[in-house]
Design a protein around this motif. Structure first.
Motif, PDB file in Angstrom:
ATOM      1  N   UNK A 171       0.853  -1.187   0.000  1.00  0.00           N
ATOM      2  CA  UNK A 171       0.000   0.000   0.000  1.00  0.00           C
ATOM      3  C   UNK A 171       0.890   1.238   0.000  1.00  0.00           C
ATOM      4  N   UNK A 172       0.826   2.030  -1.046  1.00  0.00           N
ATOM      5  CA  UNK A 172       1.732   3.170  -1.193  1.00  0.00           C
ATOM      6  C   UNK A 172       0.939   4.445  -1.483  1.00  0.00           C
ATOM      7  N   UNK A 173       1.497   5.564  -1.057  1.00  0.00           N
ATOM      8  CA  UNK A 173       0.897   6.865  -1.316  1.00  0.00           C
ATOM      9  C   UNK A 173       1.193   7.276  -2.755  1.00  0.00           C
ATOM     10  N   UNK A 174       0.176   7.795  -3.428  1.00  0.00           N
ATOM     11  CA  UNK A 174       0.340   8.218  -4.817  1.00  0.00           C
ATOM     12  C   UNK A 174      -0.502   9.458  -5.066  1.00  0.00           C
ATOM     13  N   UNK A 175      -0.404  10.001  -6.256  1.00  0.00           N
ATOM     14  CA  UNK A 175      -1.251  11.105  -6.701  1.00  0.00           C
ATOM     15  C   UNK A 175      -2.159  10.601  -7.821  1.00  0.00           C
ATOM     16  N   UNK A 176      -3.427  10.917  -7.744  1.00  0.00           N
ATOM     17  CA  UNK A 176      -4.394  10.527  -8.760  1.00  0.00           C
ATOM     18  C   UNK A 176      -5.214  11.749  -9.192  1.00  0.00           C
ATOM     19  N   UNK A 177      -5.724  11.744 -10.409  1.00  0.00           N
ATOM     20  CA  UNK A 177      -6.661  12.807 -10.817  1.00  0.00           C
ATOM     21  C   UNK A 177      -7.941  12.734  -9.974  1.00  0.00           C
ATOM     22  N   UNK A 178      -8.556  13.897  -9.756  1.00  0.00           N
ATOM     23  CA  UNK A 178      -9.844  13.890  -9.075  1.00  0.00           C
ATOM     24  C   UNK A 178     -10.855  13.096  -9.900  1.00  0.00           C
TER      25      UNK A 178
ATOM     26  N   UNK B 242     -28.788   5.424  20.947  1.00  0.00           N
ATOM     27  CA  UNK B 242     -28.981   4.014  21.300  1.00  0.00           C
ATOM     28  C   UNK B 242     -27.924   3.121  20.671  1.00  0.00           C
ATOM     29  N   UNK B 243     -27.297   3.584  19.592  1.00  0.00           N
ATOM     30  CA  UNK B 243     -26.285   2.811  18.882  1.00  0.00           C
ATOM     31  C   UNK B 243     -25.112   3.714  18.545  1.00  0.00           C
ATOM     32  N   UNK B 244     -23.923   3.165  18.584  1.00  0.00           N
ATOM     33  CA  UNK B 244     -22.744   3.893  18.117  1.00  0.00           C
ATOM     34  C   UNK B 244     -21.681   2.872  17.724  1.00  0.00           C
ATOM     35  N   UNK B 245     -21.082   3.022  16.539  1.00  0.00           N
ATOM     36  CA  UNK B 245     -20.050   2.061  16.132  1.00  0.00           C
ATOM     37  C   UNK B 245     -18.858   2.103  17.093  1.00  0.00           C
ATOM     38  N   UNK B 246     -18.247   0.952  17.279  1.00  0.00           N
ATOM     39  CA  UNK B 246     -17.100   0.836  18.176  1.00  0.00           C
ATOM     40  C   UNK B 246     -15.816   1.059  17.390  1.00  0.00           C
ATOM     41  N   UNK B 247     -15.105   2.132  17.676  1.00  0.00           N
ATOM     42  CA  UNK B 247     -13.860   2.451  16.966  1.00  0.00           C
ATOM     43  C   UNK B 247     -12.682   2.060  17.841  1.00  0.00           C
ATOM     44  N   UNK B 248     -11.820   1.199  17.302  1.00  0.00           N
ATOM     45  CA  UNK B 248     -10.679   0.694  18.059  1.00  0.00           C
ATOM     46  C   UNK B 248      -9.467   1.605  17.927  1.00  0.00           C
ATOM     47  N   UNK B 249      -9.146   1.991  16.678  1.00  0.00           N
ATOM     48  CA  UNK B 249      -7.961   2.817  16.473  1.00  0.00           C
ATOM     49  C   UNK B 249      -8.066   3.541  15.149  1.00  0.00           C
ATOM     50  N   UNK B 250      -7.497   4.757  15.109  1.00  0.00           N
ATOM     51  CA  UNK B 250      -7.422   5.511  13.862  1.00  0.00           C
ATOM     52  C   UNK B 250      -5.960   5.688  13.445  1.00  0.00           C
ATOM     53  N   UNK B 251      -5.748   5.729  12.133  1.00  0.00           N
ATOM     54  CA  UNK B 251      -4.420   5.949  11.550  1.00  0.00           C
ATOM     55  C   UNK B 251      -4.523   7.066  10.523  1.00  0.00           C
ATOM     56  N   UNK B 252      -3.463   7.861  10.345  1.00  0.00           N
ATOM     57  CA  UNK B 252      -3.440   8.771   9.196  1.00  0.00           C
ATOM     58  C   UNK B 252      -3.490   7.967   7.898  1.00  0.00           C
ATOM     59  N   UNK B 253      -4.048   8.574   6.864  1.00  0.00           N
ATOM     60  CA  UNK B 253      -4.177   7.886   5.580  1.00  0.00           C
ATOM     61  C   UNK B 253      -2.856   7.294   5.120  1.00  0.00           C
ATOM     62  N   UNK B 254      -1.760   8.026   5.328  1.00  0.00           N
ATOM     63  CA  UNK B 254      -0.448   7.580   4.870  1.00  0.00           C
ATOM     64  C   UNK B 254       0.001   6.298   5.567  1.00  0.00           C
ATOM     65  N   UNK B 255      -0.628   5.958   6.704  1.00  0.00           N
ATOM     66  CA  UNK B 255      -0.263   4.753   7.446  1.00  0.00           C
ATOM     67  C   UNK B 255      -1.255   3.608   7.203  1.00  0.00           C
ATOM     68  N   UNK B 256      -1.793   3.557   5.993  1.00  0.00           N
ATOM     69  CA  UNK B 256      -2.742   2.489   5.652  1.00  0.00           C
ATOM     70  C   UNK B 256      -2.130   1.106   5.844  1.00  0.00           C
ATOM     71  N   UNK B 257      -0.837   0.969   5.569  1.00  0.00           N
ATOM     72  CA  UNK B 257      -0.183  -0.330   5.738  1.00  0.00           C
ATOM     73  C   UNK B 257      -0.237  -0.779   7.192  1.00  0.00           C
TER      74      UNK B 257
END
Length: 356
Positions: free
Chosen positions: A46-53, A322-337
């Motif tokens: 998984x690598x950071x790249x540039x793409x057209x919108x 009454x409901x809320x998703x359980x979030x374990x951890x967040x990462x910056x997009x660049x740390x997708x790996x």
């Protein structure tokens, strides 16, 4: 200049309002940061790249992504085992939340500046993402954009499989494998909200306690206990009316043993692979229904129907807390790996998210 032409907004009668809302609220860049899969393999591909919108088609909106969920199908795609459906972006990511920054021709329900979350067929690991407006939903009141991005993939999946295909009813028992996964936590929350009895399987004592804290009536550590035996014991020998299985493999035969008469087994994953031999006689004797589905390749129209159901029946529960998703951890997009490595470790309890 095809992208600029796609910003025409014709969905409202008030022409002055149309003129104001059809143009971008900001000057949009020509390119965006995104995560691509360099080649099939381990998380480091998984690598950071540039793409057209993305260019907008009829009925589509462009969302500036604030957060995206990480899901098992993303991992399978990275390994080369789950190709995007025809026409979908090759960028991974199946759910997002953010702000609408442009609208395509014919858009009726959203305007620039609206906050939305959305189910997508690909493209979520990026700064911008397009989605058909019918597959987007307003961010529930009181939710952050990160929390909202944790909703679409799991809530759509659970709603289709547990309620539409599994036909879970109040008072029935549902057995949920992988009870602390993103799917498992949402299935537990929704099943309890609609008055079912919930049993889960988990892989550790820590996860067993977490599942119980989330609302499960019974949580079974499959490493130390036989889930068939425990399910039958907890139901006085009757078995579970609905079984939600992400595992497959040797679980298939065990599910047939743990199911109640006229039970429904819903297959939404195959983490343990296929089974070479399976005795179907228990399915016949118990009159079982064994069904399954994937969500990604469904049509825009199918997903729109699911979204409408969720907005009518589940969004009120979200908005009143009454409901809320359980979030374990967040990462910056660049740390997708790193996010994928955590997903594959199965050490998480709940959702893993990427943020901008």
């Amino acid at each position: 200049m095809g992208f600029i032409r796609s910003l025409t907004y014709t969905g409202r009668d008030d022409r002055a309002f149309d003129e104001e809302k059809r143009m971008p609220a900001m000057t949009l860049p020509k390119h965006m940061k995104a995560i691509e899969i360099a080649q099939p393999g381990e998380p480091e591909v998984l690598v950071v790249t540039q793409r057209p919108l993305p260019e907008l088609a009829q009925g589509e909106i462009l969302v500036k992504v604030a957060a995206a969920g990480v899901n098992r199908p993303d991992v399978l795609q990275r390994r080369g085992q789950y190709a995007p459906p025809p026409g979908a972006s090759d960028i991974p990511g199946l759910e997002i939340a953010g702000e609408v920054v442009a609208v395509g021709a014919g858009v009726q329900h959203y305007a620039i500046g609206d906050r939305v979350c959305a189910l997508i067929a690909g493209g979520g690991y990026a700064e911008y993402c397009k989605v058909h407006e019918s597959n987007a939903l307003p961010v529930p009141k009181g939710f952050s954009l990160v929390e909202a991005a944790a909703i679409p993939e799991t809530f759509f999946t659970v709603w289709v499989n547990v309620f539409q295909r599994g036909h879970l009813k109040a008072g029935e028992t549902v057995l949920i494998h992988g009870g602390t996964s993103g799917i498992g936590t949402v299935a537990t929350l929704l099943a309890k909200a609609f008055c079912a009895r919930v049993m889960t399987t988990v892989g550790s004592e820590e996860k067993r306690q977490a599942s119980l804290a989330l609302g499960a009536d019974v949580a079974i550590n499959y490493r130390t206990e036989d889930f068939v035996e425990q399910t039958l014991q907890a139901t006085n020998g009757k078995g579970a009316e609905v079984i939600v299985d992400l595992i497959a493999g040797d679980y298939l035969a065990k599910n047939y043993q743990a199911a109640a008469m006229d039970g429904r087994i819903v297959q939404i994953g195959t983490q343990n692979g296929v089974v070479k031999e399976l005795n179907l006689m228990p399915m016949l004797i118990k009159r079982l229904t064994h069904t399954g589905s994937t969500l990604r390749a469904r049509s825009v129209e199918d997903k729109a129907q699911i979204a409408a159901d969720l907005q009518q029946k589940v969004w009120p529960l979200l908005e009143r807390g009454a409901l809320k998703p359980q979030i374990f951890k967040t990462f910056p997009l660049e740390q997708a790996a790193a996010a994928h490595a955590l997903m594959e470790s199965s050490a998480h309890i709940g959702k893993i998210m990427l943020t901008q």
